[in-house]
Motif scaffolding. Structure first.
Motif, short mmCIF file in Angstrom:
data_model
loop_
_atom_site.label_atom_id
_atom_site.label_comp_id
_atom_site.label_asym_id
_atom_site.label_seq_id
_atom_site.Cartn_x
_atom_site.Cartn_y
_atom_site.Cartn_z
N MET A 10 0.73 -1.23 -0.14
CA MET A 10 -0.07 -0.06 0.00
C MET A 10 0.97 1.33 -0.08
O MET A 10 0.46 2.13 -0.60
N GLU A 11 1.94 1.33 0.77
CA GLU A 11 2.81 2.56 0.70
C GLU A 11 3.57 2.51 -0.48
O GLU A 11 3.82 3.73 -0.94
N THR A 12 3.88 1.31 -1.11
CA THR A 12 4.54 1.61 -2.50
C THR A 12 3.47 2.18 -3.44
O THR A 12 3.93 2.76 -4.14
N LEU A 13 2.21 1.87 -3.43
CA LEU A 13 1.43 2.45 -4.33
C LEU A 13 1.08 4.04 -4.02
O LEU A 13 1.18 4.71 -5.03
N GLN A 14 1.18 4.36 -2.85
CA GLN A 14 1.02 5.81 -2.44
C GLN A 14 2.30 6.57 -3.01
O GLN A 14 2.31 7.65 -3.49
N LEU A 15 3.56 6.00 -2.78
CA LEU A 15 4.73 6.53 -3.09
C LEU A 15 4.93 6.73 -4.57
O LEU A 15 5.41 7.53 -5.14
N ALA A 16 4.25 5.56 -5.38
CA ALA A 16 4.31 5.75 -6.80
C ALA A 16 3.42 6.80 -7.30
O ALA A 16 3.86 7.43 -8.29
N ARG A 17 2.46 6.97 -6.53
CA ARG A 17 1.61 8.15 -7.02
C ARG A 17 2.17 9.53 -6.70
O ARG A 17 2.15 10.46 -7.57
N THR A 18 3.01 9.62 -5.84
CA THR A 18 3.51 11.07 -5.52
C THR A 18 4.90 11.21 -5.90
O THR A 18 5.19 12.32 -6.45
N GLN A 19 5.81 10.23 -5.91
CA GLN A 19 7.15 10.17 -6.40
C GLN A 19 7.48 9.95 -7.73
O GLN A 19 8.51 10.34 -8.30
N ARG A 20 6.59 9.31 -8.43
CA ARG A 20 6.73 8.83 -9.94
C ARG A 20 8.02 8.34 -10.09
O ARG A 20 8.93 8.64 -11.01
N PRO A 21 8.14 7.10 -9.80
CA PRO A 21 9.39 6.45 -9.77
C PRO A 21 9.57 5.76 -11.31
O PRO A 21 8.45 5.58 -12.06
N ASP A 22 10.77 5.64 -11.76
CA ASP A 22 10.87 4.94 -12.83
C ASP A 22 10.70 3.44 -12.94
O ASP A 22 10.42 2.71 -13.98
N VAL A 23 11.31 2.85 -11.62
CA VAL A 23 11.31 1.33 -11.58
C VAL A 23 10.79 1.23 -10.25
O VAL A 23 11.19 1.72 -9.27
N VAL A 24 10.01 0.04 -10.00
CA VAL A 24 9.71 -0.24 -8.84
C VAL A 24 10.30 -1.86 -8.52
O VAL A 24 9.93 -2.76 -9.33
N LEU A 25 11.29 -2.06 -7.50
CA LEU A 25 11.65 -3.34 -7.35
C LEU A 25 10.66 -3.83 -6.43
O LEU A 25 10.37 -3.57 -5.45
N ILE A 26 10.27 -5.31 -6.73
CA ILE A 26 9.21 -5.84 -5.79
C ILE A 26 9.70 -7.48 -5.37
O ILE A 26 10.06 -8.25 -6.22
N GLY A 27 9.58 -7.53 -4.25
CA GLY A 27 10.14 -9.00 -3.63
C GLY A 27 9.28 -9.56 -2.53
O GLY A 27 8.72 -8.88 -1.75
N THR A 28 8.67 -10.63 -2.91
CA THR A 28 7.66 -11.15 -2.03
C THR A 28 7.58 -12.75 -2.01
O THR A 28 7.81 -13.14 -3.29
N SER A 29 7.20 -13.39 -1.15
CA SER A 29 7.11 -14.89 -1.20
C SER A 29 5.82 -15.22 -1.93
O SER A 29 5.62 -16.41 -2.35
N GLU A 30 4.91 -14.59 -1.98
CA GLU A 30 3.79 -14.79 -2.96
C GLU A 30 3.61 -14.11 -4.04
O GLU A 30 3.41 -12.96 -4.39
N VAL A 31 3.63 -14.99 -5.32
CA VAL A 31 3.59 -14.44 -6.51
C VAL A 31 2.42 -13.70 -6.82
O VAL A 31 2.28 -12.68 -7.60
N ALA A 32 1.28 -14.37 -6.33
CA ALA A 32 0.14 -13.73 -6.38
C ALA A 32 -0.30 -12.19 -6.14
O ALA A 32 -0.48 -11.29 -6.72
N ALA A 33 0.59 -11.81 -5.04
CA ALA A 33 0.71 -10.41 -4.40
C ALA A 33 1.45 -9.63 -5.30
O ALA A 33 1.19 -8.34 -5.60
N ALA A 34 2.57 -10.22 -5.97
CA ALA A 34 3.46 -9.42 -6.99
C ALA A 34 2.66 -8.95 -8.11
O ALA A 34 2.50 -7.89 -8.56
N VAL A 35 1.99 -10.10 -8.76
CA VAL A 35 0.99 -9.77 -9.58
C VAL A 35 0.05 -8.69 -9.64
O VAL A 35 -0.30 -7.79 -10.27
N ARG A 36 -0.85 -8.93 -8.08
CA ARG A 36 -1.58 -7.72 -7.89
C ARG A 36 -0.88 -6.41 -7.76
O ARG A 36 -1.49 -5.43 -8.51
#
Length: 227
Positions: free
Chosen positions: A42-68
């Protein structure tokens, strides 16, 4: 001439040690600026809205969560091309998960045991608009492609050799993660011409969607994995 601006990166990683390591590794590079690192999607989404990053690195044990998360990043952007690129650290043994991440819009896929050099190369590639897939993930992608339940097998002889030179160029660029408009710009042809080439490629080799085209490009050697 002014130097190019550093690529702006967000890190979303659930493991504290890996999150801190990624932040330290990438932020030490002169061409990369790590805006923030967090364990919260959720914080990643909020930061993406305000900071406009070029790339988001995502690490999670659940592939479904990464897909979402990848889908949300794409959906919340003004357009697919305006969405930040995503590099997902994917676990072994889930070939369908690789395909789902590609369909969701991920441009980078690495295993959790990726080397520092592979992480840096993938981040830089995705920041520049290209795709980056680690060697072990390529193996999973190819196995998924070859699985008869996931994709139709190409007809006899319908390998890359059945494609024209231009079709091979288009397929290679698709495998690198370029959009139709990007491919048109690279090859100095119209977007409608690119779509025609893609239609012919899919017909020749019996493929249904972009994920299968990417898998085919890697399997036939038109695109190489991140070294």
């Amino acid at each position: 001439m002014n130097a190019a601006m550093p690529s702006r990166i967000l890190v979303c990683e659930e493991l504290p040690l890996m999150r801190e390591g990624l932040h330290t590794l990438l932020d030490a590079l002169p061409d990369i600026d790590v805006l923030a690192s967090t364990e919260s999607q959720m914080e990643t989404l909020q930061l993406a809205r305000t900071q406009r990053p070029d790339v988001v690195l995502i690490g999670t044990s659940e592939v479904a969560a990464a897909v979402r998360l990848v889908r949300r990043l794409v959906d919340e952007a003004r357009s697919p091309d305006a969405a930040p690129g995503s590099v997902v650290f994917h676990l072994r043994g889930d070939d369908q998960g690789v395909a789902e991440l590609l369909r969701a819009g991920s441009r980078g896929l690495l295993n959790r045991d990726a080397t520092s050099a592979q992480v840096i190369a993938a981040t830089r590639a995705v920041a520049s608009g290209r795709a980056a897939v680690g060697p072990d993930v390529v193996d999973s992608l190819v196995e998924w492609f070859r699985d008869g339940s996931a994709a139709p097998r190409p007809e006899s002889g319908a390998e890359a050799g059945a494609l024209t030179g231009r079709e091979r160029q288009v397929l290679s660029l698709v495998g690198q993660g370029l959009s139709v408009d990007d491919i048109a710009g690279d090859l100095y042809i119209g977007a409608s011409t690119v779509r025609t080439h893609l239609h012919r490629i899919r017909h020749k080799v019996g493929l249904r969607d972009r994920a299968q085209l990417v898998a085919f490009a890697y399997r036939t050697g038109l695109v190489r994995h991140v070294a």
